[in-house]
Design a protein around this motif. Structure first.
Motif, PDB file in Angstrom:
ATOM      1  N   ARG A   1       0.815  -1.204   0.000  1.00 22.31           N
ATOM      2  CA  ARG A   1       0.000   0.000   0.000  1.00 22.31           C
ATOM      3  C   ARG A   1       0.844   1.248   0.000  1.00 22.31           C
ATOM      4  NH1 ARG A   1      -3.523  -2.946   3.320  1.00 22.31           N
ATOM      5  NH2 ARG A   1      -5.465  -3.354   2.201  1.00 22.31           N
ATOM      6  N   LYS A   2       1.972   1.163   0.689  1.00 21.29           N
ATOM      7  CA  LYS A   2       2.815   2.354   0.709  1.00 21.29           C
ATOM      8  C   LYS A   2       3.417   2.612  -0.658  1.00 21.29           C
ATOM      9  CE  LYS A   2       4.315   1.311   5.339  1.00 21.29           C
ATOM     10  NZ  LYS A   2       5.464   0.725   6.011  1.00 21.29           N
ATOM     11  N   LEU A   3       3.635   1.549  -1.399  1.00 18.35           N
ATOM     12  CA  LEU A   3       4.288   1.733  -2.687  1.00 18.35           C
ATOM     13  C   LEU A   3       3.340   2.241  -3.758  1.00 18.35           C
ATOM     14  CD1 LEU A   3       6.527  -1.429  -2.917  1.00 18.35           C
ATOM     15  CD2 LEU A   3       7.236   0.922  -2.586  1.00 18.35           C
ATOM     16  N   VAL A   4       2.157   1.656  -3.751  1.00 14.27           N
ATOM     17  CA  VAL A   4       1.212   2.037  -4.795  1.00 14.27           C
ATOM     18  C   VAL A   4       0.522   3.322  -4.372  1.00 14.27           C
ATOM     19  CG1 VAL A   4      -0.874   1.339  -6.010  1.00 14.27           C
ATOM     20  CG2 VAL A   4       0.868  -0.344  -5.444  1.00 14.27           C
ATOM     21  N   PRO A   5       0.531   4.308  -5.226  1.00 17.22           N
ATOM     22  CA  PRO A   5      -0.117   5.554  -4.818  1.00 17.22           C
ATOM     23  C   PRO A   5      -1.607   5.355  -4.575  1.00 17.22           C
ATOM     24  CG  PRO A   5       0.579   5.652  -7.096  1.00 17.22           C
ATOM     25  CD  PRO A   5       1.167   4.415  -6.517  1.00 17.22           C
ATOM     26  N   GLY A   6      -2.062   5.894  -3.495  1.00 15.02           N
ATOM     27  CA  GLY A   6      -3.465   5.758  -3.168  1.00 15.02           C
ATOM     28  C   GLY A   6      -3.844   4.428  -2.572  1.00 15.02           C
ATOM     29  N   GLY A   7      -2.844   3.656  -2.207  1.00 15.62           N
ATOM     30  CA  GLY A   7      -3.147   2.315  -1.761  1.00 15.62           C
ATOM     31  C   GLY A   7      -3.703   2.200  -0.360  1.00 15.62           C
ATOM     32  N   GLU A   8      -3.570   3.237   0.412  1.00 14.57           N
ATOM     33  CA  GLU A   8      -3.962   3.112   1.808  1.00 14.57           C
ATOM     34  C   GLU A   8      -5.451   2.919   1.965  1.00 14.57           C
ATOM     35  OE1 GLU A   8      -1.937   5.403   0.801  1.00 14.57           O
ATOM     36  OE2 GLU A   8      -0.056   4.958   1.778  1.00 14.57           O
ATOM     37  N   ALA A   9      -6.185   3.448   1.041  1.00 16.17           N
ATOM     38  CA  ALA A   9      -7.632   3.428   1.188  1.00 16.17           C
ATOM     39  C   ALA A   9      -8.256   2.216   0.538  1.00 16.17           C
ATOM     40  CB  ALA A   9      -8.221   4.699   0.584  1.00 16.17           C
ATOM     41  N   MET A  10      -7.448   1.289   0.118  1.00 16.68           N
ATOM     42  CA  MET A  10      -8.024   0.192  -0.644  1.00 16.68           C
ATOM     43  C   MET A  10      -8.028  -1.091   0.145  1.00 16.68           C
ATOM     44  SD  MET A  10      -6.261   0.556  -4.289  1.00 16.68           S
ATOM     45  CE  MET A  10      -5.750   2.113  -4.903  1.00 16.68           C
ATOM     46  N   ASP A  11      -8.996  -1.918  -0.152  1.00 20.82           N
ATOM     47  CA  ASP A  11      -8.959  -3.253   0.404  1.00 20.82           C
ATOM     48  C   ASP A  11      -8.072  -4.122  -0.481  1.00 20.82           C
ATOM     49  OD1 ASP A  11     -11.783  -4.921  -1.064  1.00 20.82           O
ATOM     50  OD2 ASP A  11     -10.603  -3.217  -1.770  1.00 20.82           O
ATOM     51  N   MET A  12      -7.856  -5.318  -0.042  1.00 19.65           N
ATOM     52  CA  MET A  12      -6.861  -6.166  -0.689  1.00 19.65           C
ATOM     53  C   MET A  12      -7.177  -6.397  -2.152  1.00 19.65           C
ATOM     54  SD  MET A  12      -4.120  -7.627   0.041  1.00 19.65           S
ATOM     55  CE  MET A  12      -3.010  -8.909  -0.436  1.00 19.65           C
ATOM     56  N   CYS A  13      -8.422  -6.626  -2.397  1.00 20.67           N
ATOM     57  CA  CYS A  13      -8.827  -6.984  -3.752  1.00 20.67           C
ATOM     58  C   CYS A  13      -8.539  -5.841  -4.719  1.00 20.67           C
ATOM     59  CB  CYS A  13     -10.313  -7.327  -3.718  1.00 20.67           C
ATOM     60  SG  CYS A  13     -10.900  -8.066  -5.219  1.00 20.67           S
ATOM     61  N   ASN A  14      -9.011  -4.659  -4.345  1.00 21.87           N
ATOM     62  CA  ASN A  14      -8.754  -3.519  -5.224  1.00 21.87           C
ATOM     63  C   ASN A  14      -7.283  -3.172  -5.257  1.00 21.87           C
ATOM     64  OD1 ASN A  14     -11.464  -3.251  -5.762  1.00 21.87           O
ATOM     65  ND2 ASN A  14     -11.799  -1.888  -4.038  1.00 21.87           N
ATOM     66  N   LEU A  15      -6.623  -3.395  -4.130  1.00 23.49           N
ATOM     67  CA  LEU A  15      -5.203  -3.093  -4.098  1.00 23.49           C
ATOM     68  C   LEU A  15      -4.457  -3.933  -5.120  1.00 23.49           C
ATOM     69  CD1 LEU A  15      -2.815  -1.672  -2.643  1.00 23.49           C
ATOM     70  CD2 LEU A  15      -2.685  -3.659  -1.178  1.00 23.49           C
ATOM     71  N   LEU A  16      -4.778  -5.191  -5.183  1.00 26.98           N
ATOM     72  CA  LEU A  16      -4.098  -6.042  -6.141  1.00 26.98           C
ATOM     73  C   LEU A  16      -4.420  -5.633  -7.569  1.00 26.98           C
ATOM     74  CD1 LEU A  16      -4.480  -9.558  -4.530  1.00 26.98           C
ATOM     75  CD2 LEU A  16      -2.474  -8.107  -4.597  1.00 26.98           C
ATOM     76  N   ASP A  17      -5.657  -5.245  -7.769  1.00 31.06           N
ATOM     77  CA  ASP A  17      -6.061  -4.783  -9.082  1.00 31.06           C
ATOM     78  C   ASP A  17      -5.259  -3.563  -9.500  1.00 31.06           C
ATOM     79  OD1 ASP A  17      -9.316  -4.085 -10.513  1.00 31.06           O
ATOM     80  OD2 ASP A  17      -7.588  -5.229 -11.227  1.00 31.06           O
ATOM     81  N   GLU A  18      -5.219  -2.598  -8.591  1.00 31.27           N
ATOM     82  CA  GLU A  18      -4.480  -1.379  -8.900  1.00 31.27           C
ATOM     83  C   GLU A  18      -3.004  -1.659  -9.061  1.00 31.27           C
ATOM     84  OE1 GLU A  18      -5.625   1.843  -9.207  1.00 31.27           O
ATOM     85  OE2 GLU A  18      -7.636   0.998  -9.203  1.00 31.27           O
ATOM     86  N   THR A  19      -2.500  -2.564  -8.266  1.00 31.93           N
ATOM     87  CA  THR A  19      -1.076  -2.891  -8.380  1.00 31.93           C
ATOM     88  C   THR A  19      -0.765  -3.449  -9.757  1.00 31.93           C
ATOM     89  OG1 THR A  19      -1.088  -3.458  -6.050  1.00 31.93           O
ATOM     90  CG2 THR A  19       0.806  -4.157  -7.315  1.00 31.93           C
TER      91      THR A  19
END
Lengths: 186, 400
Positions: free
Chosen positions: A145-163
């Motif tokens: 989350r720290k690496l991907v911009p905007g990652g703090e507000a995401m749950d795991m699923c969306n985080l992986l998608d955005e990543t």
């Protein structure tokens, strides 16, 4: 790099590439004009080079994010971050020096709206999210989350998608910047 | 039997219709979820007399009911059949739910394969006894369960299983018949037990019917809860995972395809709690995304496990970001020949070139660790940049 058969393949790399290169080259030109404006002596001083490096880096990120547009959470967050930094750094000169395509005023409300919408839709997943956050993967997910911009507000699923999308765009960015750098130094 | 075969064929062809086509008019056929294709209720066809009348059911169901109720449910989300089943049809409902649960444990994702379980069940028909049929009573939502017809004995079970397996592949993604046969055997063992003690079972059956109803109602409630919960815009992703869900009535079955719900069926032996079902859906999504990421990150083909994969992803993202920083540093130091020929740059190789300098491909494939990521680019500039970078870090602090 591109998997045409998956849902994360809304990645149309050609248009991203073109827009990125366009914006980035323009920003580079602008930065070079600034460089030429400084005296010859100080031009290659470490401080100046460092400042230029920061500008180039933020120009690259901003061009990539604006090439992607606002449809991705990471690009929105990145643009917001850059804008905030620029505002701090340059004050009222900020809008003049906005990289092409990022001069979208009044979009901060849209960002917050979008973020709120996304957050509320993510709330229902918080039970499962807790288990992930508290588990062994929790701290790794936070690292990501720290690496991907905007990652703090995401749950795991969306985080992986955005990543996934972010990785694709980063790889494209690196590739194009390499070519530009080689072209410029050749 | 020919009549039954015809019915079987008809069942196969009837897509998204309730398996209760067979008992016809009373059973709402809509219980089939949109994905259900052609239930082969050959078992039902067995039960359905040409008249399709009640007495047949009334007399025949009891042993079936007793048999079914002794089965372990695993809480399948059977449900809505209960709605349709008025008292005369209570038993069939029970039967179906039992069949569902029994079939469900064969489910492998995507749950269309739950229909596969029906296959071995159908083969259980064996003897003319209803008890046998109960065990093999695969239930409705099964797509394309081949018409097993009613094998006269148990012995031919294996044959029928294989044939059914073969036939059922048209509709669903069905697990191999081997898997189906083992639960089938389980059924077989239990089934003979229940042949004789019909009367004592009736009491148990009475209780169990109530249990069933409660479980049915629970499942129904869970469906209601789940609908608003799991309602998502699932495009290609969820479609793979959509399992057959028994809509409450024809209207619903007509609506559900349009509503993009994620329909999940509880597998055998798993909780039917709506939370756990939703969690399972999320977990599947997450694992699918991890797989996508695995393809993106080079050198992660052999990695299994989320933790290691996340490590690799983090390393890769960090390395890419470092590369961007290095490249921008390089561009900051380079002389601005960019002033010329922007259009040339744009139109030319930057966008399209695949070949070019060897320096471009310094970052080869097979990057296993973060250390491999950056070095390729900097063959020329390596000496200078690392030396200056730390100075830069300290300088701004000194100057500011």
């Amino acid at each position: 790099m591109m998997n045409p058969q998956r849902l994360s393949l809304s990645f149309s790399s050609t248009s991203y590439k073109y827009r990125f290169v366009q914006g980035f080259i323009r920003a580079l030109k602008r930065i070079n004009r600034q460089k030429l404006a400084t005296s010859l002596l100080s031009r290659s001083s470490p401080t100046e080079i460092y400042k230029r490096y920061l500008k180039v880096k933020s120009a690259a990120d901003a061009s990539m994010a604006s090439a992607v547009g606002l449809r991705r959470a990471w690009s929105r967050a990145l643009l917001q971050r850059i804008r905030d930094q620029e505002r701090i750094n340059f004050g009222n000169k900020y809008y003049k020096y906005c990289p092409a395509g990022t001069r979208i005023r009044g979009k901060s409300t849209t960002f917050t709206m979008i973020r709120n919408i996304k957050r509320s839709s993510d709330d229902r997943n918080c039970k499962d999210q807790e288990s992930i956050n508290n588990g062994a993967l929790g701290w790794k997910a936070n690292e990501l989350r720290k690496l991907v911009p905007g990652g703090e507000a995401m749950d795991m699923c969306n985080l992986l998608d955005e990543t996934a999308h972010y990785i694709k765009c980063l790889a494209t960015q690196v590739k194009l910047m390499k070519r530009i750098a080689d072209f410029a130094s050749a | 039997m020919s009549g039954q075969e015809n019915e079987n064929v008809g069942f196969q062809q009837s897509r998204s219709e309730g398996f209760l086509n067979c008992p016809s008019s009373r059973m709402a056929t809509n219980t089939m979820p949109e994905k259900a294709s052609g239930v082969t209720m050959s078992s039902l066809s067995m039960f359905k007399p040409p008249t399709g009348s009640d007495p047949f059911f009334a007399s025949g169901w009891d042993p079936l009911v007793s048999l079914s109720q002794t089965e372990n449910f695993g809480g399948s989300s059977m449900v809505t059949q209960g709605e349709f089943c008025n008292p005369p049809y209570n038993n069939p409902v029970v039967l179906e739910s039992q069949g569902m649960s029994s079939t469900s444990h064969l489910v492998q994702y995507p749950s269309d394969s739950s229909f596969a379980e029906m296959v071995p069940k159908l083969s259980c028909f064996g003897s003319g006894s209803f008890s046998d049929m109960v065990g093999s009573f695969g239930l409705p939502q099964c797509a394309g369960i081949a018409s097993t017809g009613c094998p006269p004995n148990y012995p031919p079970n294996s044959e029928t299983t294989s044939t059914v397996g073969g036939q059922s592949q048209d509709g669903c993604q069905i697990s191999d018949g081997g898997i189906g046969s083992s639960p089938n055997e389980k059924r077989r063992k239990r089934v003979p037990d229940f042949n004789s003690p019909l009367s004592p079972d009736k009491n148990a059956e009475g209780e169990q019917v109530q249990q069933k109803d409660s479980s049915i109602s629970d499942v129904r409630k869970e469906q209601d809860e789940k609908k608003p919960k799991i309602e998502e815009n699932s495009s290609g992703n969820a479609r793979n995972k959509q399992t057959g869900k028994q809509a409450k009535d024809s209207a619903d079955s007509g609506e559900t395809p349009k509503e993009n719900y994620i329909h999940v069926r509880a597998r055998r032996g798993q909780a039917t709690n709506s939370h756990s079902l939703a969690e399972r859906v999320r977990r599947e999504k997450i694992s699918e995304r991890m797989r996508l990421l695995q393809e993106l990150v080079p050198g992660c083909n052999k990695i299994t496990g989320k933790a290691v994969m996340l490590d690799e992803i983090i390393n890769y993202v960090q390395s890419l970001q470092q590369q961007v920083e290095f490249l921008s540093m390089k561009l900051a130091t380079v002389n601005p020949e960019l002033n010329i020929d922007i259009e040339r740059l744009l139109s030319k190789d930057i966008l399209n070139s695949r070949g070019g300098n060897g320096a471009l491909f310094g970052l080869g494939p097979g990057i296993g660790s973060s250390q491999h990521y950056p070095p390729g680019i900097f063959q020329g500039t390596m000496p200078s940049i690392p030396n200056t970078a730390p100075q830069f870090a300290s300088l701004p602090q000194a100057s500011s």
